[in-house]
Design a protein around this motif. Sequence first.
Motif, PDB file in Angstrom:
ATOM      1  N   PRO A 129      89.512  45.752  74.238  1.00  0.00           N
ATOM      2  CA  PRO A 129      88.628  44.951  73.368  1.00  0.00           C
ATOM      3  C   PRO A 129      87.261  45.736  72.805  1.00  0.00           C
ATOM      4  O   PRO A 129      86.592  45.301  71.911  1.00  0.00           O
ATOM      5  CB  PRO A 129      88.322  43.816  74.620  1.00  0.00           C
ATOM      6  CG  PRO A 129      88.592  44.375  75.768  1.00  0.00           C
ATOM      7  CD  PRO A 129      89.456  45.377  75.622  1.00  0.00           C
ATOM      8  N   LEU A 130      86.919  46.770  73.627  1.00  0.00           N
ATOM      9  CA  LEU A 130      85.898  47.578  72.896  1.00  0.00           C
ATOM     10  C   LEU A 130      86.019  47.938  71.698  1.00  0.00           C
ATOM     11  O   LEU A 130      85.063  48.150  70.742  1.00  0.00           O
ATOM     12  CB  LEU A 130      85.654  48.815  73.792  1.00  0.00           C
ATOM     13  CG  LEU A 130      84.207  49.488  73.656  1.00  0.00           C
ATOM     14  CD1 LEU A 130      83.081  48.685  73.882  1.00  0.00           C
ATOM     15  CD2 LEU A 130      84.240  50.607  74.728  1.00  0.00           C
ATOM     16  N   ASN A 131      87.369  47.901  71.059  1.00  0.00           N
ATOM     17  CA  ASN A 131      87.698  48.398  69.643  1.00  0.00           C
ATOM     18  C   ASN A 131      87.111  47.603  68.925  1.00  0.00           C
ATOM     19  O   ASN A 131      86.466  47.796  67.781  1.00  0.00           O
ATOM     20  CB  ASN A 131      89.254  48.328  69.404  1.00  0.00           C
ATOM     21  CG  ASN A 131      89.604  48.704  68.069  1.00  0.00           C
ATOM     22  OD1 ASN A 131      89.153  49.948  67.649  1.00  0.00           O
ATOM     23  ND2 ASN A 131      90.243  47.666  67.605  1.00  0.00           N
ATOM     24  N   TYR A 132      86.933  46.299  69.125  1.00  0.00           N
ATOM     25  CA  TYR A 132      86.259  45.331  68.127  1.00  0.00           C
ATOM     26  C   TYR A 132      84.744  45.199  68.450  1.00  0.00           C
ATOM     27  O   TYR A 132      84.021  44.848  67.686  1.00  0.00           O
ATOM     28  CB  TYR A 132      87.059  44.096  68.170  1.00  0.00           C
ATOM     29  CG  TYR A 132      88.471  44.091  67.451  1.00  0.00           C
ATOM     30  CD1 TYR A 132      88.524  44.165  66.055  1.00  0.00           C
ATOM     31  CD2 TYR A 132      89.309  44.098  68.230  1.00  0.00           C
ATOM     32  CE1 TYR A 132      89.690  44.175  65.463  1.00  0.00           C
ATOM     33  CE2 TYR A 132      90.687  44.113  67.563  1.00  0.00           C
ATOM     34  CZ  TYR A 132      90.886  44.241  66.332  1.00  0.00           C
ATOM     35  OH  TYR A 132      92.197  44.454  65.646  1.00  0.00           O
ATOM     36  N   ALA A 133      84.439  45.007  69.895  1.00  0.00           N
ATOM     37  CA  ALA A 133      83.282  44.664  70.473  1.00  0.00           C
ATOM     38  C   ALA A 133      82.154  45.743  70.095  1.00  0.00           C
ATOM     39  O   ALA A 133      80.879  45.353  69.602  1.00  0.00           O
ATOM     40  CB  ALA A 133      83.240  44.260  71.970  1.00  0.00           C
ATOM     41  N   LYS A 134      82.482  46.941  70.322  1.00  0.00           N
ATOM     42  CA  LYS A 134      81.733  47.771  70.013  1.00  0.00           C
ATOM     43  C   LYS A 134      80.623  48.451  70.999  1.00  0.00           C
ATOM     44  O   LYS A 134      79.762  49.361  71.015  1.00  0.00           O
ATOM     45  CB  LYS A 134      81.101  48.141  68.642  1.00  0.00           C
ATOM     46  CG  LYS A 134      82.209  47.791  67.342  1.00  0.00           C
ATOM     47  CD  LYS A 134      81.788  48.152  66.135  1.00  0.00           C
ATOM     48  CE  LYS A 134      82.786  47.859  65.200  1.00  0.00           C
ATOM     49  NZ  LYS A 134      83.798  48.650  65.229  1.00  0.00           N
ATOM     50  N   TYR A 135      80.168  47.544  71.628  1.00  0.00           N
ATOM     51  CA  TYR A 135      79.087  47.271  72.720  1.00  0.00           C
ATOM     52  C   TYR A 135      79.526  46.942  74.091  1.00  0.00           C
ATOM     53  O   TYR A 135      80.246  45.981  74.409  1.00  0.00           O
ATOM     54  CB  TYR A 135      77.951  46.363  72.463  1.00  0.00           C
ATOM     55  CG  TYR A 135      77.303  46.524  71.115  1.00  0.00           C
ATOM     56  CD1 TYR A 135      76.835  47.773  70.597  1.00  0.00           C
ATOM     57  CD2 TYR A 135      77.132  45.542  70.274  1.00  0.00           C
ATOM     58  CE1 TYR A 135      76.508  47.818  69.372  1.00  0.00           C
ATOM     59  CE2 TYR A 135      76.457  45.576  68.982  1.00  0.00           C
ATOM     60  CZ  TYR A 135      76.143  46.973  68.419  1.00  0.00           C
ATOM     61  OH  TYR A 135      75.768  47.225  67.222  1.00  0.00           O
ATOM     62  N   LEU A 136      79.214  48.073  75.022  1.00  0.00           N
ATOM     63  CA  LEU A 136      79.964  47.918  76.433  1.00  0.00           C
ATOM     64  C   LEU A 136      78.488  47.528  77.204  1.00  0.00           C
ATOM     65  O   LEU A 136      77.639  48.427  77.126  1.00  0.00           O
ATOM     66  CB  LEU A 136      80.652  49.192  76.837  1.00  0.00           C
ATOM     67  CG  LEU A 136      81.213  49.384  78.323  1.00  0.00           C
ATOM     68  CD1 LEU A 136      82.452  48.211  78.540  1.00  0.00           C
ATOM     69  CD2 LEU A 136      81.729  50.902  78.605  1.00  0.00           C
ATOM     70  N   TYR A 137      78.744  46.914  78.217  1.00  0.00           N
ATOM     71  CA  TYR A 137      77.655  46.565  78.908  1.00  0.00           C
ATOM     72  C   TYR A 137      78.212  46.841  80.504  1.00  0.00           C
ATOM     73  O   TYR A 137      79.223  46.228  80.830  1.00  0.00           O
ATOM     74  CB  TYR A 137      76.964  45.031  78.918  1.00  0.00           C
ATOM     75  CG  TYR A 137      76.427  44.803  77.558  1.00  0.00           C
ATOM     76  CD1 TYR A 137      75.128  44.970  77.575  1.00  0.00           C
ATOM     77  CD2 TYR A 137      77.034  44.696  76.456  1.00  0.00           C
ATOM     78  CE1 TYR A 137      74.498  44.641  76.154  1.00  0.00           C
ATOM     79  CE2 TYR A 137      76.431  44.526  75.317  1.00  0.00           C
ATOM     80  CZ  TYR A 137      75.016  44.186  75.257  1.00  0.00           C
ATOM     81  OH  TYR A 137      74.467  44.253  73.976  1.00  0.00           O
TER      82      TYR A 137
END
Length: 290
Positions: A129-137
């Motif tokens: 999902p990071l491919n679209y979200a771009k921001y990891l928390y």
Amino acid sequence: DDTYTPSWLRSNKMTKVTIGNNITRIGNYAFHRCYSLTSVTIPNSVTSIGEYAFQNCRDLTSVTIPNSVNTIGEYAFEYCESMTSVTMGSGVTSIDQYAFSNCTGLTRVNISDLSAWCNIDFGNLTSNPLNYAKYLYLDGVLVEDIIIPADMTEVKPYVFANCEKLKSVTMPDGVTSIGRYAFRGCSGLTNITIPDEVTSIGEYAFYVCTGLTSITIPDKVTSIGTYAFSNCTSLKEVYCKPIAPPVGAPSMFSINASGRQIYVPTDSVEAYQGASEWSTYAKKIVGYNF
């Protein structure tokens, strides 16, 4: 069950689902095309989410994967275009291909265990999902600097792809391979040291890492994948320590900064210039005393 969602379920106006605590598996196509579904609660009893389980649930706004879930099937959340966040449980070990494909509304991925995240086997780029979200928390804090856990021996394929805010990565000495697409599109990445024990760098591993200005390839590297450092448009200096030219592709360092130089061991200049994968860069290959 593993059949298509009944038409009556797709056509109703159900907006919320709470899955019972006695359920251990969400079957293939379970909520496929439940267009009005906006919220789903998955209990800690569930260990797997099947193929196409929530595909085309286009009004679903977020999902929390509990720690009990181990696997997420292919296309599970494809076309959940209204989804803005995914919270990934620490028990997930594999996410099959296209699981989050076309989830174009994603803006964040939430995790609580970096080690667990680093150990996920992603099926392809859009299974992450990071491919679209771009921001990891991580625990609610935007990830900008990462220290990969000490017990890791590889950086998994796709694991940080398109993590745009990532600035620096520290890898443990035991890492021997960097997987394909591992840091693809990490445009904010400016500082990374590849450990001395690394032998292979996968295809597209650092593709479009536009913040990188310099990279050192350790002397044990024997292969560099297609487009591994391509479109790193700020990359000016490549220090390549292996005596024998690593197996690679002419596209390894394509579209770097103007005037980019590749420094190799002084006694290996001719070997690099004559190798088919490196001959494209012959005029930019320079001897260097490491």
